[in-house]
Enzyme design. Structure first.
Site, PDB file in Angstrom:
ATOM      1  N   HIS A   1       0.865  -1.182   0.000  1.00 49.19           N
ATOM      2  CA  HIS A   1       0.000   0.000   0.000  1.00 49.19           C
ATOM      3  C   HIS A   1       0.900   1.229   0.000  1.00 49.19           C
ATOM      4  O   HIS A   1       1.841   1.301   0.784  1.00 49.19           O
ATOM      5  CB  HIS A   1      -0.921   0.008   1.220  1.00 49.19           C
ATOM      6  CG  HIS A   1      -2.059   0.961   1.054  1.00 49.19           C
ATOM      7  ND1 HIS A   1      -1.883   2.329   1.090  1.00 49.19           N
ATOM      8  CD2 HIS A   1      -3.372   0.762   0.813  1.00 49.19           C
ATOM      9  CE1 HIS A   1      -3.060   2.908   0.884  1.00 49.19           C
ATOM     10  NE2 HIS A   1      -3.974   1.984   0.706  1.00 49.19           N
TER      11      HIS A   1
ATOM     12  N   ARG B   1      -4.273  -6.623  -7.207  1.00 48.34           N
ATOM     13  CA  ARG B   1      -5.662  -6.476  -6.742  1.00 48.34           C
ATOM     14  C   ARG B   1      -6.158  -5.049  -6.952  1.00 48.34           C
ATOM     15  O   ARG B   1      -5.483  -4.077  -6.623  1.00 48.34           O
ATOM     16  CB  ARG B   1      -5.711  -6.800  -5.260  1.00 48.34           C
ATOM     17  CG  ARG B   1      -7.042  -6.534  -4.623  1.00 48.34           C
ATOM     18  CD  ARG B   1      -6.943  -6.707  -3.127  1.00 48.34           C
ATOM     19  NE  ARG B   1      -6.270  -5.584  -2.527  1.00 48.34           N
ATOM     20  CZ  ARG B   1      -6.783  -4.822  -1.567  1.00 48.34           C
ATOM     21  NH1 ARG B   1      -7.979  -5.076  -1.096  1.00 48.34           N
ATOM     22  NH2 ARG B   1      -6.097  -3.828  -1.054  1.00 48.34           N
TER      23      ARG B   1
HETATM   24  C1  LIG Z   1      -5.094  -1.532   6.820  1.00 47.11           C
HETATM   25  C2  LIG Z   1      -5.902  -2.311   5.829  1.00 47.11           C
HETATM   26  C3  LIG Z   1      -6.890  -1.685   5.083  1.00 47.11           C
HETATM   27  C4  LIG Z   1      -7.649  -2.409   4.164  1.00 47.11           C
HETATM   28  N1  LIG Z   1      -8.650  -1.783   3.481  1.00 47.11           N
HETATM   29  C5  LIG Z   1      -9.437  -2.517   2.649  1.00 47.11           C
HETATM   30  C6  LIG Z   1     -10.560  -1.947   2.019  1.00 47.11           C
HETATM   31  O1  LIG Z   1     -10.904  -0.798   2.247  1.00 47.11           O
HETATM   32  N2  LIG Z   1     -11.299  -2.724   1.179  1.00 47.11           N
HETATM   33  C7  LIG Z   1     -10.978  -4.026   0.920  1.00 47.11           C
HETATM   34  O2  LIG Z   1     -11.676  -4.685   0.142  1.00 47.11           O
HETATM   35  N3  LIG Z   1      -9.920  -4.589   1.519  1.00 47.11           N
HETATM   36  C8  LIG Z   1      -9.158  -3.876   2.388  1.00 47.11           C
HETATM   37  N4  LIG Z   1      -8.102  -4.470   3.005  1.00 47.11           N
HETATM   38  C9  LIG Z   1      -7.869  -5.897   2.793  1.00 47.11           C
HETATM   39  C10 LIG Z   1      -8.937  -6.679   3.551  1.00 47.11           C
HETATM   40  O3  LIG Z   1      -9.143  -6.080   4.812  1.00 47.11           O
HETATM   41  C11 LIG Z   1      -8.540  -8.110   3.761  1.00 47.11           C
HETATM   42  O4  LIG Z   1      -8.081  -8.666   2.582  1.00 47.11           O
HETATM   43  C12 LIG Z   1      -9.730  -8.919   4.234  1.00 47.11           C
HETATM   44  O5  LIG Z   1     -10.291  -8.309   5.361  1.00 47.11           O
HETATM   45  C13 LIG Z   1      -9.312 -10.327   4.541  1.00 47.11           C
HETATM   46  O6  LIG Z   1     -10.368 -10.961   5.203  1.00 47.11           O
HETATM   47  P1  LIG Z   1     -10.163 -12.456   5.646  1.00 47.11           P
HETATM   48  O7  LIG Z   1     -11.414 -12.840   6.351  1.00 47.11           O
HETATM   49  O8  LIG Z   1      -9.713 -13.252   4.504  1.00 47.11           O
HETATM   50  O9  LIG Z   1      -8.929 -12.399   6.665  1.00 47.11           O
HETATM   51  P2  LIG Z   1      -8.723 -11.599   8.022  1.00 47.11           P
HETATM   52  O10 LIG Z   1      -9.738 -10.564   8.214  1.00 47.11           O
HETATM   53  O11 LIG Z   1      -7.312 -11.184   8.089  1.00 47.11           O
HETATM   54  O12 LIG Z   1      -8.947 -12.735   9.120  1.00 47.11           O
HETATM   55  C14 LIG Z   1      -8.001 -13.764   9.275  1.00 47.11           C
HETATM   56  C15 LIG Z   1      -8.269 -14.457  10.584  1.00 47.11           C
HETATM   57  O13 LIG Z   1      -7.525 -15.665  10.676  1.00 47.11           O
HETATM   58  C16 LIG Z   1      -6.934 -15.770  11.981  1.00 47.11           C
HETATM   59  N5  LIG Z   1      -5.797 -16.669  11.855  1.00 47.11           N
HETATM   60  C17 LIG Z   1      -4.691 -16.540  11.108  1.00 47.11           C
HETATM   61  N6  LIG Z   1      -3.916 -17.628  11.231  1.00 47.11           N
HETATM   62  C18 LIG Z   1      -4.550 -18.472  12.080  1.00 47.11           C
HETATM   63  C19 LIG Z   1      -4.252 -19.759  12.617  1.00 47.11           C
HETATM   64  N7  LIG Z   1      -3.132 -20.423  12.294  1.00 47.11           N
HETATM   65  N8  LIG Z   1      -5.142 -20.317  13.475  1.00 47.11           N
HETATM   66  C20 LIG Z   1      -6.279 -19.677  13.841  1.00 47.11           C
HETATM   67  N9  LIG Z   1      -6.599 -18.452  13.360  1.00 47.11           N
HETATM   68  C21 LIG Z   1      -5.746 -17.867  12.487  1.00 47.11           C
HETATM   69  C22 LIG Z   1      -6.621 -14.342  12.325  1.00 47.11           C
HETATM   70  O14 LIG Z   1      -6.400 -14.188  13.708  1.00 47.11           O
HETATM   71  C23 LIG Z   1      -7.886 -13.654  11.814  1.00 47.11           C
HETATM   72  O15 LIG Z   1      -8.923 -13.795  12.748  1.00 47.11           O
HETATM   73  C24 LIG Z   1      -7.364  -3.769   3.953  1.00 47.11           C
HETATM   74  C25 LIG Z   1      -6.364  -4.394   4.702  1.00 47.11           C
HETATM   75  C26 LIG Z   1      -5.649  -3.691   5.642  1.00 47.11           C
HETATM   76  C27 LIG Z   1      -4.606  -4.389   6.450  1.00 47.11           C
END
Ligand SMILES: Cc1cc2nc3c(=O)[nH]c(=O)nc-3n(C[C@H](O)[C@H](O)[C@H](O)COP(=O)(O)OP(=O)(O)OC[C@H]3O[C@@H](n4cnc5c(N)ncnc54)[C@H](O)[C@@H]3O)c2cc1C
Length: 559
Positions: free
Chosen positions: A252, A397
């Protein structure tokens, strides 16, 4: 489901509590028992940090699905799968309505522009971000992720079919390898460590969903929270699932540059509202993005991140600057209340001061290779959200497409799983062994973990960052192999701890990024190698995915 035993059997095991995991949990609970394990608190995830919002065409009056598809394909630089892009984009509105039914609220026009009240104030206020040809980002103020996360956690907690186990980290997937099954490589659940007591549970599930998010902690500078260690991708790799396109790590461009601001992101939506990137020249601050792209400050992220990297290296300055001082304080407070308040904490009033920014690791475009339903190459194992690689993002992306993918693919994956026959009907589950520490003892030198943790993140930042070269990749490869061998030895000799597991995971993911990067002999999308300058003729052709897979028999603790 009795969770007071060390051996738990459940219909759906979901690893991770971000948008993908919680969406899958709420959908799967309509069909059976659900266990969500998450390694820290439920709210610790990338989802919570999302500010910009969710890209979705809610009405084709001033926009169209096809425009959204085309913008995604252009950003993806020849590596997106067009059918996957189209399916996900078109499924968006229905999933937005599902989020609303669970209680998520999106900002309306009248909340940002009070003068619109008499016109169509009830319409959604749509944000615009780099690479999007129209305003199409639904958002909840500038704390979309926090709001979505709070609402979904609340819905999961009140659902009697969902059990949310916090501070439980998946160690490794359990697969048919563990019972020497002759049939297909299939997932049977996971070993999970209680991060407080270090007890290890055996969780047996009909269907396992990896929803573990990204891997920003692989890099020294990242805007990801501490949980983002690529655990799901590393576990899938060890279970011999196909992994794809790991070289495409998105940086970013605009993280707040301040010694006390821990990885705070200045959303791209700020540039969407007209902020201009500047660099210091003498006593003046001058725009520089015109020299890099016709869209200037609104160019796609990879171009902006590389441009800033180049300007900083060229001028020796520590940061670039974002100028949105032409907007009024009232507007900025209404549109970006969280960013405004956060900047103010550090003495920066966005309406009067320029905001210091630097690039940092942000989003993993690669991951566990899946189809649009999150189906991996290992039976009964799904990968959803950021840890999966459906082909939506290709080589880069498009902003705000990741929350869209998380909410859409999580639902598709559950619908796919419920349509499968019972996978346990012919497998002798009693043969699944519980975790066996063998001769392992407590670690004698914890320093090995802290040292290697720092070394991996620094070498990735220095050698495998925004701009790469063959020589840097070669150096990184040699070092990471040594570190990996050291950790493997340590892993077998000492009792496992969450720190060791995370180190093992980031090292494994780092190695995958390096291997994929070294194998790609071109610059495309986010992967930029000075030894292969971008070749327009080559880029006009569709690219090829990188695919890696660990052979089946290698990493078996119970052999
Ligand atoms: C600062 C920031 C801003 C962003 N802004 C945007 C935006 O505006 N729009 C957009 O589309 N995307 C945005 N993104 C990207 C987006 O937030 C993420 O890609 C998305 O939220 C991922 O969702 P997820 O459910 O796949 O993973 P996450 O929300 O990261 O959840 C992963 C989960 O897995 C858990 N976990 C990991 N490893 C293990 C393990 N071994 N055992 C048990 N639990 C585990 C973690 O603790 C967490 O709870 C942003 C990202 C960041 C960091």
């Amino acid at each position: 489901m009795d969770i007071n035993t060390k051996r738990i059997t459940v219909d759906y095991l979901i690893i991770g509590s971000g948008l993908a995991g919680l969406t899958a949990a709420l959908e799967a609970a309509k069909h059976g028992s659900v266990l969500v394990v998450t390694k820290a608190r439920a709210e610790d995830c990338n989802t919570r940090y999302a500010q910009g919002g969710i890209a979705c065409v809610m009405s084709e009056d001033n926009d169209s699905f096809e425009q959204h598809v085309q913008d995604t394909l252009v950003a993806g630089a020849g590596l997106c799968k067009p059918d996957v892009v189209r399916t996900i984009v078109q499924a968006g509105p229905e999933r937005i309505r599902a989020l609303q039914a669970w209680g998520v609220e999106f900002t309306r026009e009248r909340e940002v522009n009070p003068e619109s009240a008499g016109m169509d104030g009830e319409a959604y206020h749509l944000g615009r971000e780099g690479g999007h040809s129209a305003r199409r980002i639904l958002h909840s103020g500038d704390i979309t992720g926090r709001h979505v996360s709070d609402v979904l956690i609340a819905r999961c907690r009140e659902n009697p079919r969902i059990r949310l186990l916090e501070h439980h980290m998946a160690v490794d997937l359990i697969s048919t390898r563990h019972i020497e099954w002759q049939g297909d490589n299939a997932c049977l659940g996971a070993y999970v460590i209680n991060t407080e007591t270090h007890d290890i549970l055996t969780i047996i599930a009909k269907f396992t969903f990896l929803a573990t998010g990204g891997a920003g902690k692989v890099y020294l500078c990242t805007c990801n929270p501490d949980v983002a260690c690529g655990g799901g991708i590393a576990m899938a790799y060890r279970a011999s699932a196909e992994i794809s396109n790991m070289e495409f790590y998105q940086f970013h461009p605009t993280i707040l540059f301040h010694p006390h601001a821990k990885s705070f992101l200045i959303s791209e939506a700020v540039r969407g509202e007209g902020a201009i990137l500047k660099i210091r020249r003498g006593n003046q601050y001058v725009p520089f993005m015109d020299a890099y792209h016709p869209l200037a400050s609104l160019a796609p992220r990879d171009i902006v991140a590389r441009a800033i990297d180049n300007e900083l290296k060229r001028t020796g300055q520590e940061c670039a600057w974002l100028d949105i001082t032409h907007k009024s304080e009232e507007f900025l407070k209404a549109r970006f209340p969280n960013i405004f308040a956060e900047c103010l904490k550090f003495g920066i009033n966005m309406a009067h001061d320029l905001i210091p920014v630097v690039p940092a690791a942000h989003y993993c475009c690669g991951g566990v290779r899946t189809d649009v339903n999150g189906v991996t190459s290992v039976k009964n194992l799904y990968a959803i959200g950021e840890c999966g690689c459906t082909g939506l993002h290709g080589a880069n992306r498009l902003a705000s497409n990741s929350l869209l993918e998380a909410v859409v693919v999580a639902n598709f994956a559950v619908q796919h799983a419920v349509a499968q026959p019972d996978p346990h009907s012919e497998i002798p589950l009693s043969m699944i062994p519980d975790w066996e520490p063998g001769d392992a003892v407590n670690s004698d030198e914890q320093i090995v973990i802290t040292h290697n943790w720092d070394e991996v993140r620094r070498l990735m930042w220095d050698y495998v960052g925004i701009v790469r070269t063959n020589k840097r990749l070669e150096r990184a490869k040699n070092r990471i192999r040594l570190i990996r061998k050291e950790i493997e030895k340590y892993y077998w000799n000492f009792l496992i701890t969450p720190d060791l597991l995370e180190l093992r995971n980031i090292t494994s993911v780092a190695e995958m990024i390096i291997d994929c990067a070294a194998a790609r002999h071109e610059s495309r999308g986010l992967h930029y190698n000075l030894d292969y300058p971008p070749d327009p003729e080559n880029l006009a052709k569709p690219g090829k995915d990188s695919i890696i897979r660990q052979p089946l028999k290698s990493e078996l603790r119970f052999e």
